[in-house]
Scaffold this active site. Sequence first.
Site, PDB file in Angstrom:
ATOM      1  N   GLU A  77       0.835  -1.197   0.000  1.00  0.00           N
ATOM      2  CA  GLU A  77       0.000   0.000   0.000  1.00  0.00           C
ATOM      3  C   GLU A  77       0.878   1.259   0.000  1.00  0.00           C
ATOM      4  O   GLU A  77       1.864   1.337   0.730  1.00  0.00           O
ATOM      5  CB  GLU A  77      -0.885  -0.038   1.256  1.00  0.00           C
ATOM      6  CG  GLU A  77      -1.852   1.097   1.409  1.00  0.00           C
ATOM      7  CD  GLU A  77      -2.732   0.925   2.646  1.00  0.00           C
ATOM      8  OE1 GLU A  77      -3.673   1.719   2.815  1.00  0.00           O
ATOM      9  OE2 GLU A  77      -2.471  -0.003   3.435  1.00  0.00           O
ATOM     10  N   LYS A 100      -9.136   2.683  -2.305  1.00  0.00           N
ATOM     11  CA  LYS A 100      -9.457   1.962  -1.082  1.00  0.00           C
ATOM     12  C   LYS A 100     -10.895   2.259  -0.682  1.00  0.00           C
ATOM     13  O   LYS A 100     -11.330   3.408  -0.678  1.00  0.00           O
ATOM     14  CB  LYS A 100      -8.491   2.388   0.028  1.00  0.00           C
ATOM     15  CG  LYS A 100      -8.512   1.521   1.281  1.00  0.00           C
ATOM     16  CD  LYS A 100      -7.340   1.887   2.192  1.00  0.00           C
ATOM     17  CE  LYS A 100      -7.257   0.990   3.414  1.00  0.00           C
ATOM     18  NZ  LYS A 100      -6.068   1.303   4.238  1.00  0.00           N
ATOM     19  N   CYS A 110      -5.543  -3.312   1.944  1.00  0.00           N
ATOM     20  CA  CYS A 110      -5.384  -3.482   3.399  1.00  0.00           C
ATOM     21  C   CYS A 110      -6.705  -3.678   4.153  1.00  0.00           C
ATOM     22  O   CYS A 110      -7.245  -4.776   4.197  1.00  0.00           O
ATOM     23  CB  CYS A 110      -4.610  -2.314   3.972  1.00  0.00           C
ATOM     24  SG  CYS A 110      -3.889  -2.683   5.607  1.00  0.00           S
TER      25      CYS A 110
END
Length: 631
Positions: free
Chosen positions: A46, A115, A165
Amino acid sequence: MKDGFIRTGSATPNMRVADVEYNVSEIIKCCIEAEANKCSLLVFPELSITGYTCGDLFFQDQLIESALTGLYDIVEATCNLNIVSVVGLPFKMGGKLYNVAAVVSKGEVLGFVPKRFIPNYSEFYEARYFEPFEGETETEDGVPFGNFVFRNETYEEFSFGVEICEDLWVANSPSILATASGANIICNLSASDEVIGKREYREGLVSIHSGKLVCGYIYSDCGMGESTQDMVFAGHRIIAENGSILNKSKCFGKAGIIYADMDLKRITHDRTRNTFEEALEPLSIVYFYTEPEYELYLNRYFARTPFVPESKDDLDSRCEEIITMQAAGLATRLKHINCKRAVIGLSGGLDSTLALIVTVHAFDMLDFPHDGIYAITMPGFGTTSRTKNNSVCLAQAYGATLKEVDIKESVRVHFRDIEHDENIHDVTYENGQARERTQILMDLANKVGGIVIGTGDLSELALGWATYNGDHMSMYGVNSSIPKTLVRHLVSYEASREEGELGSILSDVVATPVSPELLPPDENGEIAQKTEDLVGPYELHDFFLYYFLRWSFKPSKIYRLACCTFDGIYDNATIYKWEETFIRRFFNQQFKRSCLPDGPKVGTVTLSPRGDWRMPSDASSKIWLEDLKNV
């Protein structure tokens, strides 16, 4: 992409916080190295272009603009590479800042995946900088922006989705919709800091998520170059496939890449075979073109005995569970029919010994005395003193009722009746003995008010290595889904739990060559008829059986895996010979499996005609044999 295999990679490059130029150069080095290693899909952590721990520097336009410039430096530097790379960066669009994954291949950015879930608790405060995003749109330059499925133009099975994540840790992960929309692989760019116990939890999460979604999963975590002002990052990399971890890195190790060869056909097969719902409103597809390595030399481990756990602790636990399942099945049947007696033909070999063990455990579950187990030893023309003595001692050690019925004279009478020469040791000679034994068992069961316990195992059923209406038949087959390679371990496990004479006898049974003992012994009184000399090694047949039945692999693919797995043990010609034998026998002997007695399923592979395997007895094996010839 031969047989569905592609090489995937998870990278944690060397990095410096906010040093975009350095980070980009390290990412490019990883891409070049991965492509040289024939990797087709490479995933970075990330925010890998800037670093995850930049803090309020994410408010600086200088950093955001440099990150975008760095991305296109990566695009340019990798334009001639035959690889797809997924890198992380902060990306500004419409006045908002997003934490995105950029999918790069062949000189272009295929798409940006933002994200979806932004953590803002404990040590995480991403909502200070980044906005969540859901849906699909595009940038000012027309690059797709949102959650998409990326699919290879030539190889449809090479398709993947991306999540970042926290997206993995929530209940409604974006990967759920991505896989339901056809993604076979999920790439996760992560910055998961290390705390006590998190490594184990993370590995379990990745493994379970890949199994639940029936997909490959590439997880790449930030490493030791990140700021340690408040957190430490371990560079944990994990590659999983359908519930199994194929490769993983050590935590706090060196920067670098781990690789794993994923089997995309195995994934698509399991989705077809099991419950897997497709999305009602699927994600859009973004196509790309690369040529995955065709003749990939597989850098992947395949167990020689796929039915047998390799860890001693796992094996003991599995053996205990299996014997309990077998015994529970038999105990339930005995209770249902109000029966307190069981009849077993005890030969002193592995299968009948396991059947006796299971029956003893079933009687213990029901609090039945062991003398209700009738162990019948039936010496014939091929019986050796070793197996006969073992069967007698086993019955006595377990407290079963022992009865000996010598079949030689009755078989000779039968041979005279059908005008067969006893000196001709053909299939009539062998099967006449097997059917005589079955008749004795059935009639004794009637006499004592019991049922005949079948001893034949899964491997024998697959090969048809049983006499039709002989040992093929029983009233309850406790070993019907236990492959031969596992039978040996189950008996060994029971031997390890027993002390004294019983443990020694069981150990000797394990050491005895597998044989039906239907032909006379050699001049030394030893077993002359060894099954594996006639039909082939059971470790090969069980390997063929597992991949043929569980995964529906083509014979040519099974041959390829077997050559890798048994390299140095069997030469390729031997593997080919016994796989051809397996295919021919598996198809020709289906008629025996079409009328099998009841028996408990204990594993994922079984051949019950009422459960897992429904096949016409007159199906042709032609196209399978032709595929094998192509190797």
